[in-house]
Design a protein around this motif. Structure first.
Motif, PDB file in Angstrom:
ATOM      1  N   PRO A 476       0.772  -0.998  -0.052  1.00  0.00           N
ATOM      2  CA  PRO A 476      -0.015   0.056   0.017  1.00  0.00           C
ATOM      3  C   PRO A 476       0.844   1.175  -0.076  1.00  0.00           C
ATOM      4  CG  PRO A 476      -0.855  -1.565   1.592  1.00  0.00           C
ATOM      5  CD  PRO A 476       0.148  -2.109   1.151  1.00  0.00           C
ATOM      6  N   CYS A 521      -4.705  -3.867  -5.284  1.00  0.00           N
ATOM      7  CA  CYS A 521      -5.674  -4.578  -4.385  1.00  0.00           C
ATOM      8  C   CYS A 521      -5.838  -6.066  -4.863  1.00  0.00           C
ATOM      9  CB  CYS A 521      -6.836  -3.942  -4.472  1.00  0.00           C
ATOM     10  SG  CYS A 521      -6.682  -1.961  -3.971  1.00  0.00           S
ATOM     11  N   ALA A 698      -6.404  -1.334   0.749  1.00  0.00           N
ATOM     12  CA  ALA A 698      -5.551  -0.344   1.485  1.00  0.00           C
ATOM     13  C   ALA A 698      -4.842   0.352   0.521  1.00  0.00           C
ATOM     14  CB  ALA A 698      -4.548  -0.960   2.375  1.00  0.00           C
ATOM     15  N   PRO A 699      -4.293  -0.187  -0.750  1.00  0.00           N
ATOM     16  CA  PRO A 699      -3.658   0.667  -1.693  1.00  0.00           C
ATOM     17  C   PRO A 699      -4.518   1.850  -2.240  1.00  0.00           C
ATOM     18  CG  PRO A 699      -2.893  -1.421  -1.942  1.00  0.00           C
ATOM     19  CD  PRO A 699      -4.155  -1.565  -0.970  1.00  0.00           C
TER      20      PRO A 699
END
Length: 774
Positions: A476, A521, A698-699
């Motif tokens: 991320p 992701c 999260a990324p």
């Protein structure tokens, strides 16, 4: 030329990348610490001041690794920029040689060397000692009442087991309370009560239960036929918690202060074996020399970083940085190998500590001496091919070759291919650098256990199996840094302005970045479900093997309690050997189905499950006895026989791993059911289960958070935007750690707790992005 202006200019160029690299590298390895501290504060009542001190005390050991690497990164990026913009050529034309350009980086490195001397000689030993002391003191003051959860065993008080079937935690009122105590070396006390309240003493040294309607059963281990029971209407039961819930580890040689090391060398030998005395002395001498030699690394990294930054003048920066990472890994492997030889007494400590620095210095001097005479060394060409340079400008009067036409073709548009190619190269470099830094830290931490070729093979297996988990953790932030670096360079070269002038909005320019985040992701979800659980388990087992411990999946399970409330049965065993499927000290407590009272107890000194073909749930035992309330006879010795438990064999084996990263979503769901059935705490596993999807996203969330600052830096430069975005990303992970602990305490629905940071920060990032000037 005014050299003072030049030195300030070079130092300014180095400072930005150095600080960004230092924060990024350090933060990636502090994420786990943040989650641990949040758990201590929220779940266990540790004071915020103590947790803050623990965080600060963990920094010196990490900075000893990240400071030199960040300096190497800053040096290479700064001189790559100067070289790429032809400023190095201009300086040479003005009579400034590459050797004179070393003055500013060496000054920077000298400051880092002084800082590392303070860290290695004083801060690291002092911080480790202080950290152990704080953890020991803080464990005495933990709010145990806060940790008691209904339907979960609490066994963190030595010699005491606590259990409550139902509870009102806020009011401190419990139902169906079970307290097991080792009353003396030969007695066990089992107290059962229908109701009770828990009160913690003011000094935190004891816990008092005010019990109602219960009984106490006393067993004598030396005379098992002697069982005493007593009932009560009201009883105050005091449990002493003094002694600490967390015992500090034994002090190792790396935790000795430098003064203690020197003092130990001057003390007379305590051993009579000359070989052992020699090894101990060599270990002390090596540790002193290692701390000194490790502090000089910045000077040698600068000698290597400056010429590598200028490699392939018109753009081959990736080649120089890639080679620097290989040199870095080789340096630490050589340091660890020579350290093992020195501590084993087979190599002079001073030679083992200083030889890697000497080789690094010679390599740096060789690169510096040849930097003015060669442009692309032959040994750099394979790496340079991975990161091709831009077209050199033709000399005056020479024919300029026509640039090749880029066909539109099918598939991705030219703009997307151009941006994705740049971002993928940057992403690869960032990921590789962090992964190699993690390898360095792991190799250094395991160096004292690595002896022989077999251990070296195990170390290689451990690093390979551990790498997927590290990649999942760094992806991320690596995606964010990749996009910020890419768009920062495009802003500096006015390419973003040219795109806007051509009618291309920043939203269209951002599409490749979002495509990269979406791919990340998908990568994280696939890795987290199919790859990381298996590799993480193998890595942990291999690490235990390297350290001489029994692997967890084959380990002996000690002092385990299991409760089957639906069957009104409590099980306990002292020891279980998974290889032979044998129990030592197996007990079965049966309760009345109508009242919370003990009806019978069965005990066997040794028991084992027969062959799998036998009846399921049958336990063969030897040297046992049975006590039964109101039975005839009340007590009976049993030499051997078979006990029908009515439960499958796997029920009695504690899970080898409990952390979420060791399981896929399906495996974690099964683990939660198993833990709940056995009376183990499972709230953290529930949080880990719901956190799988937010972690995979999260990324995208972090990119939404940081991307607006890549286009809003103005005159302050791309590093300004990167610093802000990085600060917001740190805030995001801190928020994740806090909500993770809040969900584990059941103060908030676990699903809502794990999604809250992603929703809040994603909305904030989306708002900022939609309000950009396109």
């Amino acid at each position: 030329m005014n050299l003072k202006i030049l030195h300030r200019y070079v130092l300014k160029e180095m400072a930005g990348p150095f600080l960004i690299g230092l924060v990024v590298y350090s933060f990636l390895f502090l994420i786990n610490l943040l989650f641990q501290l949040a758990s201590l504060v929220i779940q266990q009542g540790l004071s915020a001041g103590a947790s803050g001190k623990l965080f600060l005390l963990g920094l010196p050991g990490l900075l000893s690794y990240t400071l030199p690497v960040a300096l190497l990164l800053g040096t290479i990026i700064a001189f790559s920029r100067l070289s790429g913009d032809s400023e190095i050529i201009a300086l040479r034309a003005g009579g400034v040689s590459s050797t004179r350009l070393l003055a500013s980086p060496l000054l920077f490195a000298s400051v880092m060397t002084l800082l590392l001397l303070a860290i290695n000689l004083w801060l690291i030993p002092a911080s480790r000692s202080a950290s152990d002391e704080i953890q020991s003191e803080a464990s005495q003051g933990l709010n145990i009442v806060r940790l008691l959860r209904p339907g979960v065993f609490f066994d963190r008080i030595p010699g005491v087991l606590l259990y409550a079937g139902r509870a009102d935690v806020k009011a401190g009122r419990y139902e169906h309370i079970l307290v097991f105590q080792h009353g003396s070396p030969s007695q066990d006390l089992l107290t059962l009560a229908d109701y009770g309240r828990a009160i913690r003493s003011a000094d935190g040294q004891s816990l008092q239960f005010l019990l109602s309607d219960g009984e106490t059963v006393q067993f004598d281990r030396k005379r098992p036929g002697t069982v005493q029971t007593s009932t009560f209407r009201e009883q105050a039961l005091t449990v002493e918690t003094q002694g600490g819930l967390v015992r500090p580890p034994q002090k190792g040689i790396m935790e000795y202060s430098t003064a203690e090391l020197l003092g130990t060398l001057n003390l007379p030998a305590q051993e009579s074996d000359p070989a052992l005395i020699r090894r101990q002395r060599y270990a002390l001498l090596y540790e002193i020399n290692r701390r000194l030699s490790a502090s000089l690394i910045p000077l040698f990294f600068v000698l290597i970083g400056v010429p590598l930054g200028m490699v392939n003048t018109r753009g081959g920066r990736g080649a120089g940085f890639s080679l620097s990472l290989i040199v870095l890994l080789g340096y630490w492997i050589l340091t660890s190998a020579l350290g093992d030889l020195a501590q084993a007494g087979r190599l002079t400590p001073s030679l083992a500590a200083w030889l890697p620095d000497l080789l690094l210095m010679l390599a740096g001097l060789l690169l510096v001496s040849t930097r003015d005479r060669i442009t692309a060394p032959a040994w750099m060409r394979p790496l340079a091919l991975l990161f091709p340079a831009r077209q050199e400008k033709a000399a005056s009067g020479a024919a300029v070759p026509e640039s090749p036409k880029i066909a539109a073709g099918r598939g991705l548009p030219i703009l997307d291919r151009y941006l994705l190619a740049r971002m993928l190269r940057t992403f690869l470099l960032i990921s590789l650098s962090v992964l190699l830094l993690d390898w360095i830290i792991e190799i250094r931490g395991l160096s004292e256990f690595i002896t022989g070729s077999q251990k070296l093979r195990l170390l290689g297996s451990y690093l390979l199996n551990q790498s997927p988990g590290v990649l999942v953790m760094l992806v991320p932030l690596a995606v964010l840094m990749t996009v910020l670096v890419t768009f920062g360079v495009l802003e500096r070269t006015n390419e973003i302005m040219a795109m806007k002038a051509s009618g291309i909005s920043v939203y269209r320019v951002s599409l490749p970045a979002f495509a990269l985040a979406a791919a990340a992701c998908l990568f994280l979800w696939t890795m987290g479900e199919a790859v990381v659980p298996g590799t993480s388990r193998r890595a942990q087992s291999t690490r235990d093997h390297i350290k001489g411990l029994v692997a967890r999946n084959l380990s002996s399970t000690m002092d385990v309690w299991l409760f089957a409330p639906d069957r009104h049965v409590l099980f306990h065993y002292n020891h279980y050997d998974a290889r032979t499927r044998t129990f030592q000290g197996f007990s079965e407590y049966r309760f009345s189905p109508d009242h919370f009272r003990l009806d019978s107890r069965f005990f066997a000194k040794q028991a084992r499950f027969p062959a799998p073909s036998s009846a399921p749930g049958a336990l063969a035992f030897a040297r046992g006895w049975r006590w039964r309330r109101g039975g005839s006879p009340v007590f009976k010795e049993l030499s051997k026989g078979t006990r029908q438990l009515g439960l499958p064999q796997h029920y009695f084996v504690a899970p080898a791993f409990l952390e979420g990263q060791y399981f896929s979503s399906r495996e974690l769901k099964a683990l939660i059911r198993e833990l709940k059935a056995k009376g183990y705490p499972s709230r953290q596993q529930v949080v880990d289960y719901y956190e799988k999807l937010p972690d995979a996203l999260a990324p995208l969330v972090i990119l939404l958070l940081g991307l607006p600052f890549a286009f809003a830096t103005g005159r302050r430069g791309s590093l300004y935007g990167m610093a802000i975005a990085l600060g917001l990303s740190i805030a995001y992970y801190v928020m994740m750690a806090i909500f993770n602990s809040v969900g584990a305490m059941d103060w908030l629905n676990p699903a809502l707790a794990v999604w809250a940071p992603a929703i809040l920060f994603g909305c904030a990032g989306g708002y900022l992005l939609l309000n950009l000037r396109t």
